[in-house]
Write a protein that holds these residues in place. Structure first.
Motif, mmCIF file in Angstrom:
data_model
loop_
_atom_site.group_PDB
_atom_site.id
_atom_site.type_symbol
_atom_site.label_atom_id
_atom_site.label_comp_id
_atom_site.label_asym_id
_atom_site.label_seq_id
_atom_site.Cartn_x
_atom_site.Cartn_y
_atom_site.Cartn_z
ATOM 1 N N VAL A 23 0.853 -1.200 0.000
ATOM 2 C CA VAL A 23 0.000 0.000 0.000
ATOM 3 C C VAL A 23 0.886 1.246 0.000
ATOM 4 O O VAL A 23 0.634 2.222 -0.721
ATOM 5 C CB VAL A 23 -0.969 -0.005 1.210
ATOM 6 C CG1 VAL A 23 -1.640 1.356 1.386
ATOM 7 C CG2 VAL A 23 -2.034 -1.086 1.036
ATOM 8 N N ALA A 69 -5.122 9.249 7.889
ATOM 9 C CA ALA A 69 -4.862 8.907 6.486
ATOM 10 C C ALA A 69 -5.154 10.134 5.621
ATOM 11 O O ALA A 69 -5.783 10.042 4.572
ATOM 12 C CB ALA A 69 -5.673 7.698 6.028
ATOM 13 N N GLY A 70 -4.689 11.260 6.113
ATOM 14 C CA GLY A 70 -5.041 12.554 5.513
ATOM 15 C C GLY A 70 -4.436 12.813 4.146
ATOM 16 O O GLY A 70 -4.882 13.712 3.431
ATOM 17 N N GLY A 71 -3.404 12.051 3.785
ATOM 18 C CA GLY A 71 -2.842 12.139 2.436
ATOM 19 C C GLY A 71 -2.448 13.550 2.041
ATOM 20 O O GLY A 71 -1.692 14.225 2.748
ATOM 21 N N ASP A 74 -6.852 17.258 1.554
ATOM 22 C CA ASP A 74 -8.156 17.859 1.201
ATOM 23 C C ASP A 74 -9.024 18.113 2.434
ATOM 24 O O ASP A 74 -9.647 19.174 2.563
ATOM 25 C CB ASP A 74 -8.945 16.925 0.262
ATOM 26 C CG ASP A 74 -8.481 17.027 -1.178
ATOM 27 O OD1 ASP A 74 -7.629 17.874 -1.480
ATOM 28 O OD2 ASP A 74 -8.982 16.233 -2.007
ATOM 29 N N ASN A 119 2.710 8.194 10.574
ATOM 30 C CA ASN A 119 2.607 6.958 11.356
ATOM 31 C C ASN A 119 1.439 6.108 10.865
ATOM 32 O O ASN A 119 0.593 6.579 10.109
ATOM 33 C CB ASN A 119 2.412 7.257 12.845
ATOM 34 C CG ASN A 119 1.194 8.091 13.089
ATOM 35 O OD1 ASN A 119 1.300 9.309 13.117
ATOM 36 N ND2 ASN A 119 0.048 7.465 13.202
ATOM 37 N N ALA A 137 -10.986 9.790 5.438
ATOM 38 C CA ALA A 137 -11.582 9.882 4.102
ATOM 39 C C ALA A 137 -10.804 8.990 3.139
ATOM 40 O O ALA A 137 -9.605 9.226 2.911
ATOM 41 C CB ALA A 137 -11.575 11.335 3.613
ATOM 42 N N ARG A 141 -10.109 1.592 3.841
ATOM 43 C CA ARG A 141 -9.998 0.489 2.876
ATOM 44 C C ARG A 141 -8.559 0.018 2.710
ATOM 45 O O ARG A 141 -8.309 -1.146 2.426
ATOM 46 C CB ARG A 141 -10.558 1.032 1.554
ATOM 47 C CG ARG A 141 -10.672 0.168 0.385
ATOM 48 C CD ARG A 141 -11.402 0.950 -0.709
ATOM 49 N NE ARG A 141 -11.108 2.361 -0.717
ATOM 50 C CZ ARG A 141 -10.059 2.918 -1.320
ATOM 51 N NH1 ARG A 141 -9.212 2.184 -1.994
ATOM 52 N NH2 ARG A 141 -9.861 4.230 -1.271
ATOM 53 N N ASN A 142 -7.624 0.936 2.912
ATOM 54 C CA ASN A 142 -6.211 0.606 2.683
ATOM 55 C C ASN A 142 -5.501 0.104 3.931
ATOM 56 O O ASN A 142 -4.366 -0.367 3.841
ATOM 57 C CB ASN A 142 -5.469 1.861 2.202
ATOM 58 C CG ASN A 142 -6.048 2.396 0.918
ATOM 59 O OD1 ASN A 142 -5.882 1.798 -0.133
ATOM 60 N ND2 ASN A 142 -6.757 3.523 0.993
HETATM 61 C C1 LIG Z 1 -6.861 7.227 -0.964
HETATM 62 S S1 LIG Z 1 -5.744 8.116 0.059
HETATM 63 C C2 LIG Z 1 -6.824 9.239 0.912
HETATM 64 C C3 LIG Z 1 -6.157 10.551 1.208
HETATM 65 C C4 LIG Z 1 -7.084 11.657 1.705
HETATM 66 N N1 LIG Z 1 -7.689 11.309 2.961
HETATM 67 C C5 LIG Z 1 -8.143 11.974 0.684
HETATM 68 O O1 LIG Z 1 -9.309 11.736 0.977
HETATM 69 O O2 LIG Z 1 -7.811 12.453 -0.393
HETATM 70 C C6 LIG Z 1 -5.412 6.900 1.285
HETATM 71 C C7 LIG Z 1 -4.341 7.327 2.267
HETATM 72 O O3 LIG Z 1 -4.258 6.333 3.294
HETATM 73 C C8 LIG Z 1 -2.907 6.239 3.698
HETATM 74 N N2 LIG Z 1 -2.727 4.967 4.418
HETATM 75 C C9 LIG Z 1 -2.772 3.727 3.894
HETATM 76 N N3 LIG Z 1 -2.563 2.812 4.848
HETATM 77 C C10 LIG Z 1 -2.408 3.500 6.021
HETATM 78 C C11 LIG Z 1 -2.194 3.126 7.380
HETATM 79 N N4 LIG Z 1 -2.097 1.832 7.721
HETATM 80 N N5 LIG Z 1 -2.086 4.086 8.300
HETATM 81 C C12 LIG Z 1 -2.173 5.396 7.955
HETATM 82 N N6 LIG Z 1 -2.387 5.827 6.686
HETATM 83 C C13 LIG Z 1 -2.502 4.887 5.733
HETATM 84 C C14 LIG Z 1 -2.151 6.334 2.390
HETATM 85 O O4 LIG Z 1 -0.799 6.646 2.579
HETATM 86 C C15 LIG Z 1 -2.938 7.401 1.654
HETATM 87 O O5 LIG Z 1 -2.389 8.688 1.858
#
Ligand SMILES: C[S@@+](CC[C@H](N)C(=O)[O-])C[C@H]1O[C@@H](n2cnc3c(N)ncnc32)[C@H](O)[C@@H]1O
Length: 247
Positions: A23, A69-71, A74, A119, A137, A141-142
């Motif tokens: 991921v 998981a703010g990426g 947004d 983290n 958001a 799922r990830n």
């Molecule tokens: C589809 S993006 C969503 C980003 C943002 N929240 C948005 O809505 O545009 C998914 C995010 O989940 C993060 N992610 C995936 N697995 C994670 C985990 N175990 N812990 C924290 N973040 C995670 C990824 O790095 C990615 O930035």
């Protein structure tokens, strides 16, 4: 082959540690094109859905909010003017490339009340009961371990705090599902043309299919200890918002 530690990575079963790495690799590769890809594959609708999610979380001036998981930020960008200068937002994400895009964007836009933290959602580095609200958001799922992440969210929420999850979900109407599947079949090609990443967008489609259905996610939140859990279908169930409270 699967064992007791195996989890879904799209339609494959992989070891839990491997899923975290895979991921991470997906978001490392797409970070530079993530925002434009979101606009393309959602035809811009993700912006409206995120606005709805922020409205439904009831954020207020002066609050402390976790954008989990703010990426690329947004949700934090929408929350910043609501919590104001006396509030605090923490954008937390496992992936440094996604955080870097978000940090640059938000700092350039003058959103100084957003702090960044790298983290895993499964092991949050925060003390108990410090956040008024947590939003996730399109992140859950990830996650490698959804239950552990939900338990961590519950731990760091204040009593009566709100967890709100915006995520892809499952349309109920068979005709809508057929049309949506046909639309999704273009995503890997768009990913290849725009981000040079076919495989990452194949994973996206598969991960949506494997994500728990609306009622199953509600039950998972209740099992974790959230109360008054409810969900709302968006675009006929293509996405959903789940909201629950720490009792
Ligand atoms: C589809 S993006 C969503 C980003 C943002 N929240 C948005 O809505 O545009 C998914 C995010 O989940 C993060 N992610 C995936 N697995 C994670 C985990 N175990 N812990 C924290 N973040 C995670 C990824 O790095 C990615 O930035």
């Amino acid at each position: 082959m699967s064992n007791s530690n195996s989890v879904d990575f799209g339609t494959k079963k992989v070891d839990a540690d491997k899923k975290t790495r895979l991921v991470d690799d997906v978001f490392k590769k797409v970070a530079h094109r993530y925002d434009i890809m979101n606009d393309l594959i959602s035809l811009g609708s993700h912006r409206l859905l995120k606005k709805m999610a922020v409205q439904m979380c009831g954020a207020r001036e002066g609050q402390t909010i976790l954008d989990l998981a703010g990426g690329t930020g947004d949700i934090s960008a929408l929350l910043a003017p609501i919590v104001g200068k006396n509030g605090q937002i923490v954008l937390s994400d496992i992936n440094p490339q996604m955080i870097n895009v978000g940090r640059e964007r938000l700092l350039n836009a003058g959103k100084a009340q957003v702090a960044f933290c790298q983290n895993a959602a499964e092991q949050l580095p925060f003390p108990n009961e410090i956040f008024d609200t947590i939003l996730i958001a399109f992140g859950l799922r990830n996650f490698t371990d959804k239950r552990k992440s939900l338990a961590e969210a519950l731990r760091v929420l204040k009593p009566n705090g709100i967890l709100l999850i915006l995520e892809f979900s499952h349309p109920h109407n068979p005709k809508l599902k057929t049309a949506y599947n046909a639309f999704q079949s273009f995503w890997p090609l768009v990913g290849e043309l725009v981000a040079g990443e076919r495989e990452s967008y194949e994973y996206l489609v598969e991960s949506i299919e494997k994500h728990p259905k609306q009622k199953a996610l509600k039950l998972m939140m209740e099992d974790t200890g959230f109360v008054s859990v409810e969900y709302h279908d968006l675009i006929g169930g293509i996405c959903s918002i789940h909201r629950g409270y720490k009792g």
